[in-house]
Design a protein around this motif. Structure first.
Motif, PDB file in Angstrom:
ATOM      1  N   LEU A   1       0.832  -1.202   0.000  1.00 21.18           N
ATOM      2  CA  LEU A   1       0.000   0.000   0.000  1.00 21.18           C
ATOM      3  C   LEU A   1       0.868   1.254   0.000  1.00 21.18           C
ATOM      4  N   VAL A   2       1.929   1.242   0.794  1.00 18.39           N
ATOM      5  CA  VAL A   2       2.870   2.367   0.817  1.00 18.39           C
ATOM      6  C   VAL A   2       3.536   2.519  -0.544  1.00 18.39           C
ATOM      7  N   LEU A   3       3.936   1.407  -1.152  1.00 17.67           N
ATOM      8  CA  LEU A   3       4.577   1.463  -2.469  1.00 17.67           C
ATOM      9  C   LEU A   3       3.628   2.044  -3.515  1.00 17.67           C
ATOM     10  N   ASP A   4       2.359   1.645  -3.477  1.00 16.41           N
ATOM     11  CA  ASP A   4       1.386   2.199  -4.416  1.00 16.41           C
ATOM     12  C   ASP A   4       1.239   3.705  -4.235  1.00 16.41           C
ATOM     13  N   LEU A   5       1.294   4.148  -2.989  1.00 19.25           N
ATOM     14  CA  LEU A   5       1.197   5.582  -2.702  1.00 19.25           C
ATOM     15  C   LEU A   5       2.392   6.330  -3.286  1.00 19.25           C
ATOM     16  N   LEU A   6       3.561   5.715  -3.238  1.00 19.16           N
ATOM     17  CA  LEU A   6       4.763   6.341  -3.794  1.00 19.16           C
ATOM     18  C   LEU A   6       4.645   6.502  -5.308  1.00 19.16           C
ATOM     19  N   ALA A   7       4.070   5.501  -5.969  1.00 14.93           N
ATOM     20  CA  ALA A   7       3.862   5.602  -7.413  1.00 14.93           C
ATOM     21  C   ALA A   7       2.829   6.673  -7.723  1.00 14.93           C
ATOM     22  N   GLU A   8       1.760   6.712  -6.921  1.00 15.35           N
ATOM     23  CA  GLU A   8       0.690   7.689  -7.126  1.00 15.35           C
ATOM     24  C   GLU A   8       1.181   9.122  -6.980  1.00 15.35           C
TER      25      GLU A   8
ATOM     26  N   VAL B   1       8.342   0.527  -8.339  1.00 14.45           N
ATOM     27  CA  VAL B   1       7.346   0.083  -7.366  1.00 14.45           C
ATOM     28  C   VAL B   1       6.945  -1.368  -7.629  1.00 14.45           C
ATOM     29  N   GLU B   2       6.688  -1.711  -8.887  1.00 17.93           N
ATOM     30  CA  GLU B   2       6.301  -3.086  -9.205  1.00 17.93           C
ATOM     31  C   GLU B   2       7.407  -4.071  -8.871  1.00 17.93           C
ATOM     32  N   ALA B   3       8.658  -3.685  -9.121  1.00 13.89           N
ATOM     33  CA  ALA B   3       9.795  -4.545  -8.775  1.00 13.89           C
ATOM     34  C   ALA B   3       9.892  -4.713  -7.261  1.00 13.89           C
ATOM     35  N   ALA B   4       9.662  -3.634  -6.518  1.00 19.78           N
ATOM     36  CA  ALA B   4       9.735  -3.683  -5.055  1.00 19.78           C
ATOM     37  C   ALA B   4       8.637  -4.562  -4.474  1.00 19.78           C
ATOM     38  N   LYS B   5       7.444  -4.530  -5.074  1.00 24.42           N
ATOM     39  CA  LYS B   5       6.319  -5.329  -4.574  1.00 24.42           C
ATOM     40  C   LYS B   5       6.552  -6.826  -4.755  1.00 24.42           C
ATOM     41  N   LYS B   6       7.420  -7.182  -5.678  1.00 22.91           N
ATOM     42  CA  LYS B   6       7.733  -8.594  -5.903  1.00 22.91           C
ATOM     43  C   LYS B   6       8.796  -9.124  -4.938  1.00 22.91           C
ATOM     44  N   MET B   7       9.438  -8.229  -4.204  1.00 25.03           N
ATOM     45  CA  MET B   7      10.493  -8.628  -3.283  1.00 25.03           C
ATOM     46  C   MET B   7       9.891  -9.224  -2.008  1.00 25.03           C
ATOM     47  N   PRO B   8      10.566 -10.204  -1.403  1.00 25.12           N
ATOM     48  CA  PRO B   8      10.115 -10.695  -0.094  1.00 25.12           C
ATOM     49  C   PRO B   8      10.332  -9.623   0.963  1.00 25.12           C
ATOM     50  N   LEU B   9       9.706  -9.798   2.117  1.00 22.11           N
ATOM     51  CA  LEU B   9       9.902  -8.813   3.190  1.00 22.11           C
ATOM     52  C   LEU B   9      11.365  -8.720   3.580  1.00 22.11           C
ATOM     53  N   GLY B  10      12.058  -9.839   3.596  1.00 25.81           N
ATOM     54  CA  GLY B  10      13.509  -9.829   3.836  1.00 25.81           C
ATOM     55  C   GLY B  10      13.924  -9.610   5.269  1.00 25.81           C
ATOM     56  N   VAL B  11      12.990  -9.758   6.214  1.00 24.06           N
ATOM     57  CA  VAL B  11      13.371  -9.565   7.620  1.00 24.06           C
ATOM     58  C   VAL B  11      14.082 -10.815   8.130  1.00 24.06           C
TER      59      VAL B  11
END
Length: 266
Positions: A210-217, A226-236
């Protein structure tokens, strides 16, 4: 950037005879993170890694402002526009879904006030925010916020600031974080417990995206990024890297290190 790795240490008497990776390859040098000596607010069970604005990764400041206070650079501590928007959203939904507090007000609350929900507390918060903006510029307020905001809990110890949060959730310095990691941390500000990525990964992923979509908007990041970032795992990391950290006076070593070692002695 050096990735964490397993290291095998072979001793000869009291000396290190050789270092090798888990794949058997010889290592000439191994870098270990320094031991934790103590915290900034140890009596209050709070920790921080203080950072300067020039240490923040790309997107962090823009993401924080876009998500938490899009009028930050145009108000004087209190934003009538944000308050009106929050009233409209809350009235329309019939529930408290959005607050009207600016970043400056949030900073005042974290530093000086309690979480009490009352009109008098909100009035104090607003007046103190105006005073803060009179005495400090926007960059100083942002820097203080980055170091003060509550981002998680490590047992009884509160994790404050993005510097420590980066180590706690990713075992990485803040300056090395990528877009998807920045979006996760900023998204967690709204509810660090509710969006805890270790306990609720699905919930945290939805919030991050949702935050990533806001950044694109808002044009902060390109749609492709943004689309590349949304495909990434959380990575924690599996556990908070500060989970067992204590000062040497407590007779417990810091668990923050770039290498996990196994030792054999000859």
């Amino acid at each position: 950037m050096e990735k964490a790795q397993g290291v095998r240490v072979r001793f000869s008497g009291d000396y290190v005879a050789s270092l090798s990776g888990t794949n058997g390859a010889k290592l000439d040098v191994v870098r270990l993170e320094p031991l934790l000596i103590g915290g900034i607010y140890p009596k209050n069970l709070e920790d921080r890694i203080l950072i300067k604005l020039d240490q923040v990764p790309p997107y962090l400041l823009e993401t924080l402002v876009a998500v938490e206070d899009r009028d930050f650079y145009h108000h004087f501590g209190v934003s009538p526009k944000s308050i009106a928007r929050a009233i409209w959203v809350n009235t329309s939904s019939g529930a408290m879904r959005q607050g009207g507090s600016t970043l400056t007000q949030q900073l005042v609350k974290n530093f000086y006030l309690t979480n009490e929900r009352s009109l008098s507390r909100k009035l104090n918060e607003a007046m103190m925010a105006l005073l803060l903006e009179l005495h400090y510029d926007k960059r100083e307020i942002l820097e203080a916020y980055l170091n003060e905001v509550f981002v998680g809990q490590d047992g009884q110890r509160a994790v404050h600031g993005f510097g420590l949060a980066s180590q706690f959730f990713f075992s990485q310095p803040l300056s090395e974080l990528k877009l998807h990691q920045v979006a996760l941390l900023v998204g967690m500000v709204k509810g660090p417990s509710y969006y805890n990525p270790r306990r609720y990964p699905e919930r945290a992923t939805v919030r991050r995206n949702l935050v990533l979509d806001l950044l694109a908007e808002q044009g902060v990041a390109t749609p492709e990024a943004v689309e590349a970032a949304k495909k990434m795992p959380l990575g924690v990391t599996k556990r908070g890297s500060l989970a067992t950290a204590r000062s040497p006076a407590s007779s417990t070593w810091s668990s923050v290190s770039c290498a996990r070692t196994t030792a054999t002695k000859t």
